[in-house]
Design a protein around this motif. Structure first.
Motif, PDB file in Angstrom:
ATOM      1  N   LEU A 246       0.831  -1.193   0.000  1.00 14.91           N
ATOM      2  CA  LEU A 246       0.000   0.000   0.000  1.00 14.91           C
ATOM      3  C   LEU A 246       0.869   1.247   0.000  1.00 14.91           C
ATOM      4  O   LEU A 246       1.904   1.292   0.680  1.00 14.91           O
ATOM      5  CB  LEU A 246      -0.910   0.029   1.234  1.00 14.91           C
ATOM      6  CG  LEU A 246      -1.944  -1.096   1.366  1.00 14.91           C
ATOM      7  CD1 LEU A 246      -2.717  -0.941   2.663  1.00 14.91           C
ATOM      8  CD2 LEU A 246      -2.896  -1.111   0.185  1.00 14.91           C
ATOM      9  N   PRO A 247       0.469   2.266  -0.730  1.00 12.38           N
ATOM     10  CA  PRO A 247       1.214   3.531  -0.700  1.00 12.38           C
ATOM     11  C   PRO A 247       1.209   4.111   0.716  1.00 12.38           C
ATOM     12  O   PRO A 247       0.275   3.865   1.491  1.00 12.38           O
ATOM     13  CB  PRO A 247       0.427   4.429  -1.660  1.00 12.38           C
ATOM     14  CG  PRO A 247      -0.397   3.511  -2.476  1.00 12.38           C
ATOM     15  CD  PRO A 247      -0.690   2.322  -1.630  1.00 12.38           C
ATOM     16  N   PRO A 248       2.211   4.916   1.066  1.00 15.15           N
ATOM     17  CA  PRO A 248       2.304   5.459   2.426  1.00 15.15           C
ATOM     18  C   PRO A 248       1.051   6.195   2.872  1.00 15.15           C
ATOM     19  O   PRO A 248       0.622   6.044   4.020  1.00 15.15           O
ATOM     20  CB  PRO A 248       3.509   6.402   2.346  1.00 15.15           C
ATOM     21  CG  PRO A 248       4.349   5.855   1.238  1.00 15.15           C
ATOM     22  CD  PRO A 248       3.382   5.291   0.244  1.00 15.15           C
ATOM     23  N   GLU A 249       0.434   6.982   1.963  1.00 16.63           N
ATOM     24  CA  GLU A 249      -0.734   7.751   2.380  1.00 16.63           C
ATOM     25  C   GLU A 249      -1.933   6.850   2.694  1.00 16.63           C
ATOM     26  O   GLU A 249      -2.719   7.122   3.599  1.00 16.63           O
ATOM     27  CB  GLU A 249      -1.104   8.790   1.318  1.00 16.63           C
ATOM     28  CG  GLU A 249      -1.565   8.220  -0.012  1.00 16.63           C
ATOM     29  CD  GLU A 249      -0.415   7.856  -0.945  1.00 16.63           C
ATOM     30  OE1 GLU A 249      -0.684   7.524  -2.126  1.00 16.63           O
ATOM     31  OE2 GLU A 249       0.759   7.902  -0.499  1.00 16.63           O
ATOM     32  N   ARG A 250      -2.087   5.738   1.940  1.00 18.59           N
ATOM     33  CA  ARG A 250      -3.196   4.829   2.198  1.00 18.59           C
ATOM     34  C   ARG A 250      -2.939   3.999   3.449  1.00 18.59           C
ATOM     35  O   ARG A 250      -3.858   3.685   4.204  1.00 18.59           O
ATOM     36  CB  ARG A 250      -3.424   3.922   0.996  1.00 18.59           C
ATOM     37  CG  ARG A 250      -4.115   4.648  -0.170  1.00 18.59           C
ATOM     38  CD  ARG A 250      -4.337   3.734  -1.346  1.00 18.59           C
ATOM     39  NE  ARG A 250      -4.990   2.506  -0.931  1.00 18.59           N
ATOM     40  CZ  ARG A 250      -4.837   1.341  -1.564  1.00 18.59           C
ATOM     41  NH1 ARG A 250      -4.042   1.261  -2.616  1.00 18.59           N
ATOM     42  NH2 ARG A 250      -5.465   0.269  -1.148  1.00 18.59           N
ATOM     43  N   ARG A 251      -1.675   3.623   3.664  1.00 15.94           N
ATOM     44  CA  ARG A 251      -1.321   2.909   4.891  1.00 15.94           C
ATOM     45  C   ARG A 251      -1.602   3.786   6.107  1.00 15.94           C
ATOM     46  O   ARG A 251      -2.191   3.322   7.096  1.00 15.94           O
ATOM     47  CB  ARG A 251       0.150   2.514   4.840  1.00 15.94           C
ATOM     48  CG  ARG A 251       0.698   1.912   6.128  1.00 15.94           C
ATOM     49  CD  ARG A 251       2.144   1.455   5.953  1.00 15.94           C
ATOM     50  NE  ARG A 251       2.772   1.208   7.232  1.00 15.94           N
ATOM     51  CZ  ARG A 251       3.430   2.122   7.934  1.00 15.94           C
ATOM     52  NH1 ARG A 251       3.546   3.362   7.459  1.00 15.94           N
ATOM     53  NH2 ARG A 251       3.983   1.815   9.091  1.00 15.94           N
ATOM     54  N   LYS A 252      -1.216   5.070   6.032  1.00 15.24           N
ATOM     55  CA  LYS A 252      -1.465   5.995   7.137  1.00 15.24           C
ATOM     56  C   LYS A 252      -2.967   6.190   7.354  1.00 15.24           C
ATOM     57  O   LYS A 252      -3.434   6.228   8.498  1.00 15.24           O
ATOM     58  CB  LYS A 252      -0.802   7.343   6.869  1.00 15.24           C
ATOM     59  CG  LYS A 252      -0.962   8.352   8.006  1.00 15.24           C
ATOM     60  CD  LYS A 252      -0.239   9.642   7.707  1.00 15.24           C
ATOM     61  CE  LYS A 252      -0.342  10.602   8.896  1.00 15.24           C
ATOM     62  NZ  LYS A 252      -1.715  10.921   9.260  1.00 15.24           N
ATOM     63  N   LYS A 253      -3.727   6.304   6.277  1.00 14.77           N
ATOM     64  CA  LYS A 253      -5.168   6.484   6.390  1.00 14.77           C
ATOM     65  C   LYS A 253      -5.809   5.291   7.110  1.00 14.77           C
ATOM     66  O   LYS A 253      -6.668   5.462   7.976  1.00 14.77           O
ATOM     67  CB  LYS A 253      -5.792   6.641   4.992  1.00 14.77           C
ATOM     68  CG  LYS A 253      -7.318   6.745   4.974  1.00 14.77           C
ATOM     69  CD  LYS A 253      -7.807   6.962   3.545  1.00 14.77           C
ATOM     70  CE  LYS A 253      -9.340   7.026   3.500  1.00 14.77           C
ATOM     71  NZ  LYS A 253      -9.961   5.721   3.762  1.00 14.77           N
ATOM     72  N   ALA A 254      -5.361   4.088   6.759  1.00 15.11           N
ATOM     73  CA  ALA A 254      -5.914   2.891   7.393  1.00 15.11           C
ATOM     74  C   ALA A 254      -5.561   2.838   8.881  1.00 15.11           C
ATOM     75  O   ALA A 254      -6.410   2.551   9.729  1.00 15.11           O
ATOM     76  CB  ALA A 254      -5.413   1.637   6.683  1.00 15.11           C
ATOM     77  N   LEU A 255      -4.302   3.127   9.207  1.00 16.54           N
ATOM     78  CA  LEU A 255      -3.888   3.096  10.603  1.00 16.54           C
ATOM     79  C   LEU A 255      -4.581   4.175  11.418  1.00 16.54           C
ATOM     80  O   LEU A 255      -4.965   3.952  12.578  1.00 16.54           O
ATOM     81  CB  LEU A 255      -2.365   3.245  10.707  1.00 16.54           C
ATOM     82  CG  LEU A 255      -1.542   2.060  10.173  1.00 16.54           C
ATOM     83  CD1 LEU A 255      -0.056   2.381  10.242  1.00 16.54           C
ATOM     84  CD2 LEU A 255      -1.858   0.786  10.958  1.00 16.54           C
ATOM     85  N   ASP A 256      -4.759   5.351  10.833  1.00 19.54           N
ATOM     86  CA  ASP A 256      -5.487   6.420  11.534  1.00 19.54           C
ATOM     87  C   ASP A 256      -6.929   6.001  11.806  1.00 19.54           C
ATOM     88  O   ASP A 256      -7.479   6.275  12.886  1.00 19.54           O
ATOM     89  CB  ASP A 256      -5.461   7.715  10.710  1.00 19.54           C
ATOM     90  CG  ASP A 256      -4.086   8.374  10.695  1.00 19.54           C
ATOM     91  OD1 ASP A 256      -3.240   7.983  11.526  1.00 19.54           O
ATOM     92  OD2 ASP A 256      -3.862   9.266   9.857  1.00 19.54           O
ATOM     93  N   ALA A 257      -7.546   5.352  10.836  1.00 23.24           N
ATOM     94  CA  ALA A 257      -8.922   4.887  11.013  1.00 23.24           C
ATOM     95  C   ALA A 257      -9.003   3.839  12.122  1.00 23.24           C
ATOM     96  O   ALA A 257      -9.931   3.855  12.941  1.00 23.24           O
ATOM     97  CB  ALA A 257      -9.460   4.316   9.704  1.00 23.24           C
ATOM     98  N   MET A 258      -8.029   2.927  12.156  1.00 25.23           N
ATOM     99  CA  MET A 258      -8.019   1.907  13.203  1.00 25.23           C
ATOM    100  C   MET A 258      -7.800   2.533  14.575  1.00 25.23           C
ATOM    101  O   MET A 258      -8.436   2.140  15.567  1.00 25.23           O
ATOM    102  CB  MET A 258      -6.938   0.861  12.918  1.00 25.23           C
ATOM    103  CG  MET A 258      -6.888  -0.274  13.926  1.00 25.23           C
ATOM    104  SD  MET A 258      -8.426  -1.244  14.000  1.00 25.23           S
ATOM    105  CE  MET A 258      -8.263  -2.211  12.486  1.00 25.23           C
TER     106      MET A 258
END
Length: 601
Positions: A69-81
């Motif tokens: 996953l691109p860094p921005e999508r990985r960050k978005k997922a972790l922020d959501a979690m």
């Protein structure tokens, strides 16, 4: 000969993950689908459409792709979690998990850069040096002192404690306890200093000629016991008393009269038709059931609960022991001789009492301190908890001496005092230790634990908490938790609802039970249900503000809907179903293990 899936054989194309691309297009972009057989299989359906949803989480954000996953999508997922978990943490009332981890991550996050593994026995040196055994041993000593064990650990002293920190919750400790108890009572070889003949570590005594049942243990636990015990019985092949009665003594009457119960009954409810009993084991029912199998020559395995069940009840361990020891003493189960090496009989007992203190063993000692020294701690608990630990002794008249009664104790660290993940403690005595299944040279330590490789972070988390809080601090934590439980009980009883809420709380318990509200409220507060009831646990992370918010939610007009009774299989139905099944010749029943209730639904 194996074949690979070709692109033409791939599943129907549909958007996969958050980008809306198909799986095949992702493979093609990585050069992994060029008309040749594919290296991996394709999804048959979009996973988020198949798996159960978690409101507040978009599962598509977490679907992993061949290119990562691109860094921005990985960050978005972790922020959501993170947002999801923080919200659930702030609205947790239904399970006995302390959500207050004391900010441990601020000091301990640095250790995540290390692979920490406490493989093998915590009291050996071990070959794998990135470990936290020093912290683990300190935590074990701490609880050995609280549970009146003999410490520090001394392998040459039979009365000294031995234990280890588990990587799972108390289920692991309970499973290990049942394994240890089964083999100890069955006459397996104990852990001793190495001899010239190492093969002697893996032998078992033969039963005495006058008692073929002497090495066949029978298990007893109450109907309020955690469901993991039913699982342990299956995994370990231990017979509970119901299975033994049906398979071994089909022509004998139940000493309680009527049909054999599948588990030891708990104390009855005070009101007919309501499940508001305290949750404690019914000693008047336990004693005749145990006596029946003692008379048949069986060793006895008993598990008792201490604050850890749906009702948060504390079995009266001391009273159980006072009732049962005379039975064991009379039939020679306190000290019996087993012969593994010819001409060298060894003495060991024919009973094992385990205490599942998943929650209560963590706070029980501090309630005891407050009860015994209110002038020191400034608080007198509403209920004085019974003795449950290694200090519990009962006088055996036939032998003329006091007998220590408790063989093992389990505790969950994530329940009390609190940890970010499941962990806990298993503890017994040196004299009960069995020879390990394997002598493992590669790890440089005896493999006396259940899992081998063990989580080395939990000892640090537990140690860090215990280093920050004095005994007086710990008493204050349980005092506040008890106060929160009383406050929740009072607020629920004051609540006006269209149906009776059946509010109940066992004195001294942190669990408050009441009628199950609608699914929305249960999901918001993670309320665990059994039948038409739920429970809320007042843990150190519980506040008046949380309770007030729950009460506000329960005041909604649709909070309680009158529905038909949920499809719960009652005991009578279970028994009828078991009796109706005609087993094939030679097949036996392992007993009727409950598959609903106790939060299993």
């Amino acid at each position: 000969m194996t074949t690979k899936e070709s692109p033409s054989q791939a599943a129907p194309e549909f958007p996969f993950g958050a980008t809306g691309e198909t799986w095949l297009s992702i493979l093609e972009s990585e050069g992994l689908a060029d008309g040749q057989p594919a290296y991996v299989t394709s999804p048959l359906k979009e996973p988020k459409e198949v798996y159960p949803p978690e409101p507040g989480i978009d599962a598509a954000d977490f679907e992993l792709q061949p290119r990562g996953l691109p860094p921005e999508r990985r960050k978005k997922a972790l922020d959501a979690m993170a947002t999801y978990l923080i919200n659930k943490r702030d609205h947790m009332l239904g399970y006995q998990f302390n959500q207050d981890t004391d900010g441990a991550q601020l000091d301990l996050s640095r250790f995540l850069d290390c692979h920490v593994n406490n493989m093998g026995d915590p009291f050996d040196h071990g070959g794998y040096k990135p470990n936290t055994r020093a912290a683990e041993r300190a935590v074990l000593d701490y609880y050995a002192a609280l549970w009146k064990g003999k410490w520090p650990h001394n392998p040459k002293d039979p009365e000294s404690y031995w234990g280890y920190m588990i990587s799972m919750g108390s289920t692991e400790a309970n499973l290990y306890a049942m394994w240890n108890a089964r083999d100890y009572l069955a006459g397996k070889a104990l852990l001793k200093p190495k001899t010239k003949d190492d093969s002697l570590h893996f032998v078992q005594a033969a039963p005495p000629k006058d008692n073929p049942n002497a090495l066949i243990p029978i298990a007893f636990y109450s109907q309020d016991t955690h469901y993991s015990f039913g699982k342990a019985m299956r995994v370990l092949g231990i017979e509970n008393f119901y299975a033994a009665a049906k398979n071994r003594y089909p022509n004998d009457d139940c000493p309680l009269g009527g049909e054999w119960p599948t588990e030891v009954p708990s104390k009855p409810s005070s009101k007919k038709g309501l499940d508001d009993g305290p949750g404690e084991i019914d000693i008047d029912k336990l004693v005749p059931l145990v006596s029946f199998f003692v008379e048949k020559g069986h060793p006895i395995l008993i598990s008792l609960n201490f604050g850890s069940t749906f009702k948060g009840a504390h079995d009266d361990v001391e009273l159980v022991c006072k009732h049962l020891l005379p039975i064991f003493d009379k039939k020679g189960l306190v000290e019996r001789e087993l012969e593994i090496i010819k001409g060298k009989p060894e003495v060991r007992r024919g009973f094992w009492i385990h205490v599942d203190g998943a929650l209560g063993a963590g706070y029980g000692p501090f309630m005891r301190m407050a009860s015994e020294k209110p002038e020191v701690f400034g608080w007198t608990p509403e209920a004085e908890l019974p003795a449950f630990d290694f200090g519990l002794k009962v006088h055996a008249k036939k032998l003329g001496k006091d007998i220590d009664m408790v063989s093992s104790i389990s505790m969950s660290g994530h329940k009390w005092p609190g940890a970010p993940w499941p962990c806990g403690v298993y503890m017994t005595k040196v004299k009960y230790q069995l020879a390990p299944p394997a002598e493992v040279q590669v790890i440089g330590a005896k493999d006396t634990t259940f899992a081998g490789s063990r989580n080395g972070f939990s000892p640090l988390v537990m140690w860090d908490h215990l280093a920050q809080f004095s005994y007086k601090d710990q008493v204050e934590r349980i005092r506040v938790a008890q106060e929160m439980a009383q406050y929740l009980e009072r607020r629920l009883k004051e609540l006006k609802a269209p149906v009776s809420l059946n509010v109940a709380r066992t004195p001294g318990s942190l669990s408050v039970r009441f009628r199950r509200p609608n699914a929305r409220i249960c999901a918001k507060w993670s309320l665990s249900s059994v039948g038409q009831n739920v429970h809320a646990f007042a843990m150190p992370s519980t506040t008046r503000e949380k309770i007030d918010e729950l009460i506000f939610d329960l005041q909604a007009s649709d909070a309680f809907t009158i529905t038909k009774k949920p499809p719960i299989v009652e005991l009578e139905e279970i028994l009828a179903a078991v009796e109706a099944v005609e087993l094939a010749p030679g097949a036996i029943s392992w007993g009727a293990v409950a598959f609903t209730g106790r939060g299993m639904e």
